[in-house]
Design an enzyme around this catalytic site. Structure first.
Site, short mmCIF file in Angstrom:
data_model
loop_
_atom_site.label_atom_id
_atom_site.label_comp_id
_atom_site.label_asym_id
_atom_site.label_seq_id
_atom_site.Cartn_x
_atom_site.Cartn_y
_atom_site.Cartn_z
N GLN A 77 -14.12 2.47 1.07
CA GLN A 77 -13.56 2.02 -0.20
C GLN A 77 -13.39 3.20 -1.13
OE1 GLN A 77 -15.82 -0.98 -2.33
NE2 GLN A 77 -14.14 -1.38 -3.74
N ASN B 297 -12.94 -3.37 2.48
CA ASN B 297 -13.87 -2.25 2.59
C ASN B 297 -14.80 -2.34 1.38
OD1 ASN B 297 -12.53 -1.22 4.87
ND2 ASN B 297 -11.06 -0.18 3.57
N HIS C 54 -10.24 -5.27 -3.12
CA HIS C 54 -8.90 -5.50 -2.59
C HIS C 54 -8.98 -5.80 -1.10
CE1 HIS C 54 -9.76 -1.16 -2.50
NE2 HIS C 54 -8.96 -1.07 -1.45
N ASP D 17 0.85 -1.19 0.00
CA ASP D 17 0.00 0.00 0.00
C ASP D 17 0.89 1.24 0.00
OD1 ASP D 17 -1.73 2.23 1.18
OD2 ASP D 17 -3.19 0.60 1.07
N ILE D 18 0.54 2.24 -0.78
CA ILE D 18 1.36 3.46 -0.84
C ILE D 18 1.17 4.35 0.38
CG2 ILE D 18 1.54 3.44 -3.36
CD1 ILE D 18 -0.56 5.73 -3.35
#
Length: 114
Positions: free
Chosen positions: A94, A87, A100, A30-31
């Site tokens: 989300q 989510n 995801h 995840d960024i």
């Protein structure tokens, strides 16, 4: 989906730090990590959310969950505990509408979340 961020990652049109891949699932960091381990696991096939993934009914949800567990093992958080979060919908947070799973671990995760 031509405008889907995660579909572009699957197609390797947008770079991501990929940590795990199968023929049907892809996992990348995840960024904006919320824990020391924060990896997103997606099906390579586009489905908008967890409900759509469940409706796909081809074992795809199983493949995504197996990939999430494999990531937890690979990242060293499986024994200590980790969380898998889907989510579903804007009210749940989300923001990218390609289903995801967030694999979170490496610190104490409190309850309730958020």
């Amino acid at each position: 989906m031509n405008d889907c961020l995660f579909c572009k990652i699957v197609a390797k049109e947008i770079p991501a730090e990929i940590v795990y891949e199968t023929d049907r699932a892809l996992a990348f960091r995840d960024i904006n990590p919320q824990a020391p381990t924060h990896v997103l696991v997606i099906p390579k096939e586009h489905h908008a959310d967890a409900a759509a993934l469940a409706e796909a009914d081809r074992g795809l949800a199983d493949d995504v969950l197996k990939a999430a567990h494999a990531v937890a093992v690979q990242e060293g958080v499986a024994d200590g505990g980790y969380r898998v979060v889907f989510n579903t919908g804007p009210g749940a947070g989300q923001t990218v509408f390609h289903v995801h799973a967030h694999v979170l671990g490496g610190r104490a995760l409190t309850w309730p979340p958020g």
